[in-house]
Scaffold this motif. Structure first.
Motif, short mmCIF file in Angstrom:
data_model
loop_
_atom_site.label_atom_id
_atom_site.label_comp_id
_atom_site.label_asym_id
_atom_site.label_seq_id
_atom_site.Cartn_x
_atom_site.Cartn_y
_atom_site.Cartn_z
N CYS A 151 0.83 -1.20 0.00
CA CYS A 151 0.00 0.00 0.00
C CYS A 151 0.87 1.25 0.00
O CYS A 151 0.57 2.22 -0.70
CB CYS A 151 -0.93 -0.01 1.21
SG CYS A 151 -1.97 1.46 1.35
N GLU A 154 2.12 1.28 -3.64
CA GLU A 154 1.16 1.25 -4.74
C GLU A 154 -0.14 1.99 -4.47
O GLU A 154 -0.94 2.18 -5.37
CB GLU A 154 0.83 -0.21 -5.07
CG GLU A 154 2.05 -1.06 -5.43
CD GLU A 154 1.73 -2.54 -5.43
OE1 GLU A 154 0.55 -2.92 -5.62
OE2 GLU A 154 2.67 -3.33 -5.24
N PRO A 156 -3.78 2.56 -1.81
CA PRO A 156 -4.78 1.77 -1.08
C PRO A 156 -5.37 0.60 -1.85
O PRO A 156 -5.89 -0.34 -1.25
CB PRO A 156 -5.88 2.79 -0.74
CG PRO A 156 -5.25 4.11 -0.87
CD PRO A 156 -4.14 3.98 -1.86
N ASP A 157 -5.31 0.64 -3.19
CA ASP A 157 -5.84 -0.49 -3.96
C ASP A 157 -5.07 -1.78 -3.70
O ASP A 157 -5.55 -2.87 -4.02
CB ASP A 157 -5.83 -0.18 -5.46
CG ASP A 157 -6.92 0.82 -5.84
OD1 ASP A 157 -7.83 1.05 -5.02
OD2 ASP A 157 -6.83 1.38 -6.95
N ALA A 158 -3.87 -1.68 -3.14
CA ALA A 158 -3.07 -2.87 -2.83
C ALA A 158 -3.55 -3.57 -1.56
O ALA A 158 -3.12 -4.68 -1.27
CB ALA A 158 -1.60 -2.49 -2.67
N ALA A 161 -9.24 -6.95 -0.01
CA ALA A 161 -10.65 -6.60 -0.08
C ALA A 161 -11.51 -7.85 0.13
O ALA A 161 -12.53 -8.04 -0.52
CB ALA A 161 -10.97 -5.94 -1.40
#
Length: 184
Positions: A151, A154, A156-158, A161
């Motif tokens: 994160c 890269e 927060p998408d890393a 989820a």
């Protein structure tokens, strides 16, 4: 029991605990400023009301959403020693790894504790469940720490989820109940 008392019990288990950093005590002992328990008490009291106050205020500000970069600059401004800044950053990283463990543990300790009350489950059985999960807790905490490193590079998408739809729908149903013992 106070939160501080619980931290005394947990200290040896934390990566940022007393086994990792002397907090200046090693140098103070070497220089003869700490010779006995009374000296240690005075040293710790002074450290608590100076370095401890600053560290706690910075942590509270971080929890309240203050910009981390601004806090990093504020911490540097309050810590003139490069050696202390380096040690503080290392201890901070270790403490955050401990926080990943604490968050993972809380995800299962809450339900375990609740079922003791809800089902009259034997507390030792609930604790045994948690003890058996310990290796998996370590794995999840390690995965979380790795995700945090990704994160940082890269964004927060890393972050993971993973979802648990039954927990989500169950929380909504539980929140609508007129009588309940716990929050969802």
């Amino acid at each position: 029991m106070s939160r501080a008392a619980l931290l005394v019990l947990a200290d040896g288990r934390f990566p940022a605990g007393g086994h990792a950093h002397s907090g200046g005590a090693e140098e103070a002992v070497g220089a003869g400023r700490i010779r006995d328990a009374a000296d240690l008490g005075a040293f710790c009291r002074g450290r608590l009301h100076t370095a401890g106050l600053v560290a706690a205020a910075l942590a509270a500000a971080a929890a309240d959403g203050t910009d981390p970069l601004a806090l990093d600059e504020a911490a540097d401004a309050r810590t003139p020693s490069p050696a202390l800044r380096t040690a503080a950053r290392r201890l901070g990283r270790q403490l955050m790894r401990a926080a990943a463990h604490a968050a993972a543990y809380e995800s299962v300790s809450g339900p375990a504790t609740a079922t003791v009350r809800l089902l009259s489950l034997d507390p030792f059985d609930a604790t045994a469940v948690l003890a058996r999960l310990a290796p998996e807790l370590d794995q999840v905490a390690a995965r979380a720490a790795e995700a945090a490193r990704r994160c940082a590079a890269e964004g927060p998408d890393a972050l993971p989820a993973a979802s648990a739809p039954l927990l989500e729908t169950g929380a909504e149903a539980h929140a609508a109940r007129p009588v309940r013992l716990f929050a969802s």
